[in-house]
Enzyme design. Structure first.
Site, mmCIF file in Angstrom:
data_model
loop_
_atom_site.group_PDB
_atom_site.id
_atom_site.type_symbol
_atom_site.label_atom_id
_atom_site.label_comp_id
_atom_site.label_asym_id
_atom_site.label_seq_id
_atom_site.Cartn_x
_atom_site.Cartn_y
_atom_site.Cartn_z
ATOM 1 C CG ASP A 130 -0.103 -13.686 1.587
ATOM 2 O OD1 ASP A 130 -0.866 -12.623 1.477
ATOM 3 O OD2 ASP A 130 0.198 -14.175 2.587
HETATM 4 C C1 LIG Z 1 8.435 -6.241 0.455
HETATM 5 C C2 LIG Z 1 7.572 -5.674 -0.723
HETATM 6 C C3 LIG Z 1 6.252 -5.871 -0.943
HETATM 7 N N1 LIG Z 1 5.585 -5.370 -1.767
HETATM 8 C C4 LIG Z 1 4.237 -5.561 -2.168
HETATM 9 C C5 LIG Z 1 3.825 -7.020 -2.985
HETATM 10 C C6 LIG Z 1 2.323 -7.188 -2.627
HETATM 11 O O1 LIG Z 1 1.427 -6.666 -3.459
HETATM 12 C C7 LIG Z 1 2.331 -6.770 -1.171
HETATM 13 C C8 LIG Z 1 2.216 -7.780 -0.183
HETATM 14 O O2 LIG Z 1 0.778 -8.073 0.166
HETATM 15 P P1 LIG Z 1 -0.059 -9.140 -0.308
HETATM 16 O O3 LIG Z 1 -0.976 -9.212 0.857
HETATM 17 O O4 LIG Z 1 0.568 -10.356 -0.362
HETATM 18 O O5 LIG Z 1 -0.652 -8.873 -1.541
HETATM 19 P P2 LIG Z 1 -1.877 -7.597 -1.888
HETATM 20 O O6 LIG Z 1 -2.593 -7.366 -0.823
HETATM 21 O O7 LIG Z 1 -1.056 -6.673 -2.414
HETATM 22 O O8 LIG Z 1 -2.565 -8.326 -3.322
HETATM 23 P P3 LIG Z 1 -3.503 -9.512 -3.178
HETATM 24 O O9 LIG Z 1 -3.744 -10.032 -1.846
HETATM 25 O O10 LIG Z 1 -4.816 -8.874 -3.796
HETATM 26 O O11 LIG Z 1 -2.621 -10.361 -4.167
HETATM 27 O O12 LIG Z 1 3.349 -5.840 -0.576
HETATM 28 C C9 LIG Z 1 6.016 -4.504 -2.642
HETATM 29 O O13 LIG Z 1 5.453 -4.058 -3.812
HETATM 30 N N2 LIG Z 1 7.545 -4.181 -2.591
HETATM 31 C C10 LIG Z 1 8.321 -4.878 -1.672
HETATM 32 O O14 LIG Z 1 9.567 -4.568 -1.556
#
Ligand SMILES: Cc1cn([C@H]2C[C@H](O)[C@@H](COP(=O)(O)OP(=O)(O)OP(=O)(O)O)O2)c(=O)[nH]c1=O
EC number: 3.6.1.9
Length: 256
Positions: A130
């Site tokens: 997360d």
């Molecule tokens: C800061 C940042 C975040 N992110 C993304 C990564 C994660 O997918 C998302 C954070 O949300 P999360 O809630 O951690 O994850 P998710 O909903 O995408 O997936 P799941 O809960 O099913 O595992 O933000 C990027 O892709 N690039 C970035 O620079």
């Protein structure tokens, strides 16, 4: 060494371990007894014994060594980058974002995601993660809409914030958890630049309303810490934690 899941959860959340325990108890009370042995190094397995329709899709992927409890395409891409052999299942979990202790929150959520999938596949190693960003003691997840994305970016521009990713491995009723922190400094952005960036749609589904691996890269002045942590999975921490728990991430991994 693995901790029993309930103990690992309790460390990060007063009262939440009981929530998880209650749900699990309702599902299968016997699962929680007799699974207290630590997982020894080398105690790895291939994901082969599946039944049911979703499992059929999984079993076609021969040699999968663990389950990624995530819907995130970024997390899948990062794991493919290091040759990990896995399948992914999306857990239905209500994420906790109370903001007072962001590090505990991301670990709690990572553990809840992994535990949710492990309830269904208790004999297999499951990885949950997360990601949240923290600025001025306040934690931000994925923006609800374009307006919130513009608001978050207006707070981030010209400042340094922290990206936190909690990770959890669960196997045989035991869990290990960790979290990684990366400092990211944004360049100043004009309102027109924020509006144009949000209009690309890239901020949606990303913690902090930006993608360092995407167009937002032109506004990133400095990074201190793990890059993969910002994208959603700190690869060094994930593999180090797997090693301590005796979980093998690829079939011919000889590092244990
Ligand atoms: C800061 C940042 C975040 N992110 C993304 C990564 C994660 O997918 C998302 C954070 O949300 P999360 O809630 O951690 O994850 P998710 O909903 O995408 O997936 P799941 O809960 O099913 O595992 O933000 C990027 O892709 N690039 C970035 O620079």
């Amino acid at each position: 060494m693995f901790c029993p899941i309930e103990a690992a959860t309790r460390r990060h959340s007063k009262g939440c371990a009981e929530d998880l325990r209650t749900k699990a108890d309702e599902k299968d009370a016997s699962r929680w007894s007799g699974r207290r042995d630590p997982c020894f190094p080398g105690d790895c397995f291939a994901v082969t014994a599946w039944s049911g329709s979703r499992a059929e899709r999984i079993s076609r992927k021969e040699g999968a060594m663990f389950i990624l409890a995530s819907a995130s395409p970024r997390r899948r891409a990062l794991l493919r980058q290091i040759g990990a052999q896995f399948v992914s299942i999306t857990p239905a979990v209500e994420e906790r974002k109370d903001g007072a202790r962001p590090r505990d929150d991301v670990i709690y959520n990572a553990l809840a995601k992994a535990q949710k999938v492990a309830e269904e596949y208790p004999d297999h190693a499951v990885l949950g993660a997360d990601t949240a960003i923290v600025l001025g003691g306040k934690s931000f997840g994925k923006p609800r809409d374009a307006e919130e994305a513009r608001h978050i970016l207006s707070l981030l521009e010209g400042r340094q914030h922290t990206v936190l990713t909690g990770i959890a491995w669960v196997k045989n009723g035991h869990a290990v958890t960790d979290a990684a922190e990366t400092a990211v400094r944004f360049a100043p952005m004009s309102q027109a630049e924020i509006d144009a960036y949000v209009a690309t749609g890239e901020p949606m589904g990303k913690a902090g309303a930006y993608a360092v691996q995407g167009r937002a890269a032109i506004y990133i002045e400095e990074i201190h810490g793990s890059f993969s942590n910002i994208v959603g999975l700190p690869l060094h921490a994930v593999t180090a934690l797997a090693r301590t728990a005796g979980i093998v991430m690829e079939a011919d991994d000889a590092s244990l």
